[in-house]
Enzyme design. Structure first.
Site, mmCIF file in Angstrom:
data_model
loop_
_atom_site.group_PDB
_atom_site.id
_atom_site.type_symbol
_atom_site.label_atom_id
_atom_site.label_comp_id
_atom_site.label_asym_id
_atom_site.label_seq_id
_atom_site.Cartn_x
_atom_site.Cartn_y
_atom_site.Cartn_z
ATOM 1 N N ARG A 52 0.853 -1.197 0.000
ATOM 2 C CA ARG A 52 0.000 0.000 0.000
ATOM 3 C C ARG A 52 0.891 1.250 0.000
ATOM 4 N NH1 ARG A 52 -1.535 2.150 4.700
ATOM 5 N NH2 ARG A 52 -2.049 0.177 5.672
ATOM 6 N N TYR A 104 -15.235 17.404 -15.714
ATOM 7 C CA TYR A 104 -15.768 16.036 -15.784
ATOM 8 C C TYR A 104 -16.850 15.856 -14.713
ATOM 9 C CZ TYR A 104 -15.947 11.061 -14.798
ATOM 10 O OH TYR A 104 -16.390 9.793 -14.539
ATOM 11 N N ASP A 176 -6.302 18.777 -14.658
ATOM 12 C CA ASP A 176 -6.683 17.458 -15.177
ATOM 13 C C ASP A 176 -6.227 17.387 -16.635
ATOM 14 O OD1 ASP A 176 -7.941 15.188 -16.153
ATOM 15 O OD2 ASP A 176 -9.756 15.481 -14.959
ATOM 16 N N LYS A 201 -7.658 6.215 -19.336
ATOM 17 C CA LYS A 201 -7.845 6.755 -20.686
ATOM 18 C C LYS A 201 -6.559 6.589 -21.510
ATOM 19 C CE LYS A 201 -11.905 7.916 -19.076
ATOM 20 N NZ LYS A 201 -11.973 7.649 -17.674
HETATM 21 N N1 PLP Z 1 -11.062 13.196 -15.350
HETATM 22 C C1 PLP Z 1 -11.594 13.070 -16.570
HETATM 23 C C2 PLP Z 1 -11.405 14.182 -17.572
HETATM 24 C C3 PLP Z 1 -12.320 11.939 -16.921
HETATM 25 O O1 PLP Z 1 -12.849 11.844 -18.150
HETATM 26 C C4 PLP Z 1 -12.496 10.918 -15.948
HETATM 27 C C5 PLP Z 1 -13.275 9.701 -16.258
HETATM 28 O O2 PLP Z 1 -13.956 9.626 -17.277
HETATM 29 C C6 PLP Z 1 -11.948 11.081 -14.681
HETATM 30 C C7 PLP Z 1 -11.220 12.234 -14.421
HETATM 31 C C8 PLP Z 1 -12.129 10.047 -13.610
HETATM 32 O O3 PLP Z 1 -11.329 8.928 -13.848
HETATM 33 P P1 PLP Z 1 -11.691 7.421 -13.427
HETATM 34 O O4 PLP Z 1 -12.923 7.036 -14.165
HETATM 35 O O5 PLP Z 1 -10.478 6.647 -13.821
HETATM 36 O O6 PLP Z 1 -11.909 7.420 -11.951
#
Ligand code: PLP
Length: 389
Positions: A52, A104, A176, A201
């Site tokens: 961890r 998001y 992000d 992604k």
């Molecule tokens: N940030 C963006 C721009 C995303 O598109 C996503 C998920 O679609 C996330 C964060 C969250 O990621 P996760 O689904 O891996 O938790």
């Protein structure tokens, strides 16, 4: 030429973990699934003691991504959302956070719900509305979150400008970078303090990992966040890290093909009679085009569009596609399509969603690396059918 010179991102990605196995000389970094590690002797630890806290495979992944993002400390987490949650550990009840109104949906849900429970104060703002942003910054936030390009409308924010303005009032800036990856944008070099990703992604790129990663510009902030990641137990698994390192090796080369295809898809959609509008930063008339040229190494491979005829046309489009898969995620080698209002952004209240411009006729595509002729033929068929009654 000195071999200590900074390597290109393509080379650094391919070289991730190569020749790190001193015991057997494995060329590819091995996967270490052990949850625990022996001490050398009484109170004498090795580099790792408990997975961890630290794991060799996860460390290889985190170090590589930190290098690609040009930061100091990389922390791999179990999901993209847990990277966002990790950043929230920096906040106390009296702290103010500024988030973009069109981030998001999952990030929006997390910040609004934690704020509702009193964990911090929150301002949701359109970061391109300069007076509104200035008003928010005047209230001296602790953290400013940026998402550029935004999901799903591909709006752009001038990262350097917002980072400078945020630093002037003492705020930390977290970006992000999920939609572009470090192959196309490196927010730390534009002034951000933290960059994070859903590695689900582009970073992993094969739709077989759910993960996150966060990189800090400064060691001390990275150490603080690594402490919290261990404390709350949100570090990523060894297996996911192994897959992410494997995916990372082809990231720059995948992005090249993704982008080439996306450019052609955008051009095809732009003049299609079934389309109301297309959101793609590569268009000269896109409001963020100049910002994209300034801060990105390419326009990315995400785009969205409004279909004429509303949600019924969207349903007919989806029913008539074969190559595109109707699914939530993005950034995998395969082409995906989704309806943000009922899928990725379903967690947003309708009023907030519409205020952010996410209409019922909006469709988002993640353009894959299949043959472009097959991609275009599929869209052409689906769009033609979308307009039939
Ligand atoms: N940030 C963006 C721009 C995303 O598109 C996503 C998920 O679609 C996330 C964060 C969250 O990621 P996760 O689904 O891996 O938790």
């Amino acid at each position: 030429m000195s071999n200590t010179k900074m390597k290109s991102i393509t080379t650094s990605a391919v070289q991730a973990g190569i020749n790190t196995d001193k015991q057997h000389g494995a060329v590819v970094a091995p996967i270490h699934l052990s949850s625990t590690y022996s001490l050398k002797s009484f109170n004498e630890k090795r580099e790792f003691d408990y997975s961890r806290t630290g794991n060799p495979t996860r460390a290889t992944f985190a170090k590589t991504i930190a290098k690609l993002e040009q930061g100091q400390v990389g922390i791999a987490t179990s999901t993209g959302m847990s990277s966002v949650l990790l950043i929230c550990q920096l906040l106390s009840v009296d702290d103010l956070v500024v988030i973009p109104h069109d981030c998001y949906g999952g990030s929006f849900r997390l910040f609004t719900h934690l704020a509702k429970r009193g964990q911090f104060k929150l301002i949701v703002v359109d970061q391109n509305n300069k007076p509104a942003l200035a008003e928010a910054l005047a209230q001296k936030p602790k953290l400013v979150l940026i998402e550029s390009p935004s999901n799903p409308l591909l709006r752009l924010v001038d990262i350097e400008e917002v980072a400078n303005a945020s630093h002037e009032v003492g705020a930390l800036v977290a970006v992000d970078n999920t939609f572009l990856s470090p192959a196309l944008q490196q927010p730390l070099t534009l002034g951000a303090d933290i960059v994070f990703h859903s590695t689900t992604k582009y970073i992993n790129g094969h739709s077989d990992v759910v993960g996150g990663v966060l990189v800090t510009k400064e060691q001390a902030l990275g150490d603080e966040l690594a402490w919290w990641a261990n404390c709350i137990g949100i570090t990523g698994s060894a297996f996911d890290s192994f897959l992410a390192v494997r995916g990372l090796k082809t990231l720059p080369i995948r992005m090249k093909q993704h982008q080439e295809n996306a450019e052609q898809v955008a051009a095809f959609l732009k003049n299609h009679p079934a389309i109301e509008s297309v959101y793609y930063p590569g268009f000269e008339d896109h409001p963020g085009h100049e910002i994209a040229k300034k801060q990105q190494a390419g326009f990315g491979a995400m785009l969205s569009f409004d279909v004429k005829g509303g949600v019924e046309s969207v349903k007919r489009l989806f029913a008539n596609l074969e190559l595109f898969t109707l699914a939530q995620s993005l950034g995998g080698v395969e082409s995906l399509i989704c309806h943000p209002p009922t899928m990725t952004h379903a967690g947003m209240a309708e009023t907030a969603r519409l205020a952010a411009g996410i209409t019922d006729s909006l469709v988002r595509v993640s353009v894959g690396i299949e043959d472009i002729n097959d991609i275009l033929a599929d869209l052409a068929h689906g769009l033609e059918q979308s307009q039939t009654r």
